[in-house]
Design a protein around this motif. Sequence first.
Motif, PDB file in Angstrom:
ATOM      1  N   ILE A 170       8.152 -80.050  73.779  1.00 31.10           N
ATOM      2  CA  ILE A 170       9.513 -79.836  73.269  1.00 31.10           C
ATOM      3  C   ILE A 170       9.559 -79.918  71.747  1.00 31.10           C
ATOM      4  O   ILE A 170      10.091 -79.036  71.080  1.00 31.10           O
ATOM      5  N   TYR A 171       8.972 -80.974  71.174  1.00 28.46           N
ATOM      6  CA  TYR A 171       9.049 -81.089  69.721  1.00 28.46           C
ATOM      7  C   TYR A 171       8.091 -80.116  69.027  1.00 28.46           C
ATOM      8  O   TYR A 171       8.134 -79.971  67.807  1.00 28.46           O
ATOM      9  N   ILE A 192       8.202 -76.903  69.914  1.00 28.31           N
ATOM     10  CA  ILE A 192       8.883 -75.602  69.992  1.00 28.31           C
ATOM     11  C   ILE A 192       9.153 -74.988  68.616  1.00 28.31           C
ATOM     12  O   ILE A 192       8.841 -73.814  68.394  1.00 28.31           O
ATOM     13  N   SER A 204      14.358 -73.292  75.955  1.00 29.83           N
ATOM     14  CA  SER A 204      14.013 -73.874  74.659  1.00 29.83           C
ATOM     15  C   SER A 204      15.259 -74.307  73.906  1.00 29.83           C
ATOM     16  O   SER A 204      15.279 -75.364  73.279  1.00 29.83           O
ATOM     17  N   LEU A 205      16.290 -73.460  73.980  1.00 33.57           N
ATOM     18  CA  LEU A 205      17.529 -73.806  73.287  1.00 33.57           C
ATOM     19  C   LEU A 205      18.107 -75.095  73.853  1.00 33.57           C
ATOM     20  O   LEU A 205      18.517 -75.989  73.103  1.00 33.57           O
ATOM     21  N   ALA A 237      16.486 -77.462  75.460  1.00 32.57           N
ATOM     22  CA  ALA A 237      15.608 -78.588  75.126  1.00 32.57           C
ATOM     23  C   ALA A 237      15.853 -79.055  73.701  1.00 32.57           C
ATOM     24  O   ALA A 237      16.015 -80.250  73.440  1.00 32.57           O
ATOM     25  N   ILE A 238      15.917 -78.100  72.761  1.00 31.43           N
ATOM     26  CA  ILE A 238      16.146 -78.483  71.363  1.00 31.43           C
ATOM     27  C   ILE A 238      17.548 -79.072  71.218  1.00 31.43           C
ATOM     28  O   ILE A 238      17.755 -80.065  70.520  1.00 31.43           O
ATOM     29  N   PHE A 282      17.137 -82.656  72.899  1.00 32.10           N
ATOM     30  CA  PHE A 282      16.143 -83.572  72.316  1.00 32.10           C
ATOM     31  C   PHE A 282      16.265 -83.697  70.802  1.00 32.10           C
ATOM     32  O   PHE A 282      15.781 -84.673  70.237  1.00 32.10           O
TER      33      PHE A 282
END
Lengths: 268, 369
Positions: free
Chosen positions: A140-141, A143, B14-15, B17-18, B21
């Motif tokens: 995740i980090y 990405i 991804s969107l 998750a970002i 997180f």
Amino acid sequence: MGRVLLYAFLLLMAGFFLLPVYLVILTALKEPAKITLETVWQWPHPPYWESFRTAWEAFRPKFQNSVVLATSATLLSALVGSLNGYVLAKWPFRGSGLLFALILFGMFIPYQSILIPLFQFMKSIGLYGNLFGLVLVHVIYGIPIVTLIFRNYYSEIPDELVEAARIDGAGFFGIFRHVILPLSVPAFVVVAIWQFTQIWNEFLFAVTLTRPESQPITVALAQLAGGEAVKWNLPMAGAILAALPTLLVYIFLGRYFLRGLLAGSVKG
Amino acid sequence: MRDRITAFLVLLPSLLAIGIFVYGFIGQNLWVSLTDWGKDPAQALALRPELRFVGLENYRELFTGFVDVRFRQSVVNLIFFTLFFMAGSLGLGLLLALAVDRAPKGEGFFRTVFLFPMALSFVVTGTIWRWMLQPQGGVNVLPTLFGLPPLSFPWLATREQVLVFDWNHLPFYTALAVALVLLYVAHAAYREGERRRFLWALFSAGVLLLWAFTLGRGLKLLPYPETHGFSLALVGVILAAIWQMAGYTMALYLAGLRGIPVEVLEAARVDGASEWQLFRRVIFPMLAPITLSAMIVLGHIALKIFDLIFAMAGLDYAPTDVPAIYMYLLAFRGNQFAKGAAIGILLLLLVAVVVIPYLASQLRKEVRR
């Protein structure tokens, strides 16, 4: 005269960069009882190879953790990155530029500012202390940076190629599979090397989110070296083990390593 | 159309998750930093602790509370570490790049040697340098190999501080520093003939200086004097950090040097420029954007430095403390989550001050293209 000075400077600097390496190897090859501070720079007779065996036994589970962690997280994040980059470069929609900027921001935050909620979250979903929890966190980090590298790479691919494939009736995934993927080997190499090195070397997430059985090697090394009354041959042998994979990557794939390094910083 | 929806759906995870997180967690962290989590022993044991809103109390305590003197020293340490680490890495990196650019024999070898520490983890570097910097061994006994007396600097073990100042004067010094920067901006604007920017910068600097010398001097953060300074134990940490990152700046500068067209250098030489003038007037200005990028990256690394210090000195050693270390200690050893979260937010603000102007300028450049 100028040449002499130049070489003198270069040799001096090579000494500065290599002396620590020399000391590490030297110390790792010493018998614990023979390590004294006055004789640190003396080459051991005979070399004590036992250190590496002991260190390998102590570090093997952690080394394996690191291998599993770094390879699986690297593969996953390369896959995610290439899909994201493909969407952002070849299928832009209204607001996708802004979303890209919002994603990129994640690259710059100090992770201390999300560490406590992350820790709580991992605990609450039961992934605290689990190696795959750490994989997830790294993916995740990761990405932002992987998306950046792939998007920049894919914007160089001419749109006409995509257009032609579309006219031939290929869909979103068809184009990705038959046009984009065959062209993206260099980007995959850069991203894989970058992520592997980063994740292998990472410490903050690892120390916060793992239990002893899921620790990667960086955490184990820091704890061993930080303990009281350490026999220094062991941490030094451990340091060599911990450094070896990324060092090999650097030596054999240095060109790509450098490209990853420069990807984020010298554009514009 | 179906493909467009597919494209968006591919990006969506991804969107999300970002969104969660990064942005969600920053928000949650901000909220935690405004509560009393860690003050009440019952919260430490509870699975779902009951948190009370206390406003900016944690931030106030960090800057002016009696118990958090260690945090203030860690901030001072961070400032000095960042300054010296950046200056050292940039300076050494530039020298290395200039040397390697002269195409010496074995150029590839030297480049590889100078850059390899980049491949190492800060933990490995820290472990190595911890051993290198033992007060009675390592670097200190190196001169004895050449028949010289050993060095006696105790490196990490020293508790000495230099450039000591009273924490109460912090607003004064901060105002002074900002005013100086503004005066520089004014000077630059004046030379470029930007009248409005010149006047604004001059005016702001004037107001700040006026405030600093009148009200700023009298402002008291603490009821008693509290001294902080540049902790000399950091010298070893800075040395290790430069060892690791100088090669990176070298690589950046080298790319920049190779990018300068030969014709430009030739033209300057034909016009009779000396070597020094060539550097001063042609090469350095062309390297300026690289210096800026390198400063951002290095500053960013410096502000969140954690693993290097963890490996070199551990968590419990105050002379080499930085906010990231203190934050970890508070939150994950002391269960003082609220205060730890507050430090996290402060670090985020610090990084944002460095990064956002840079990102904005990059973005504007891209739009212009």
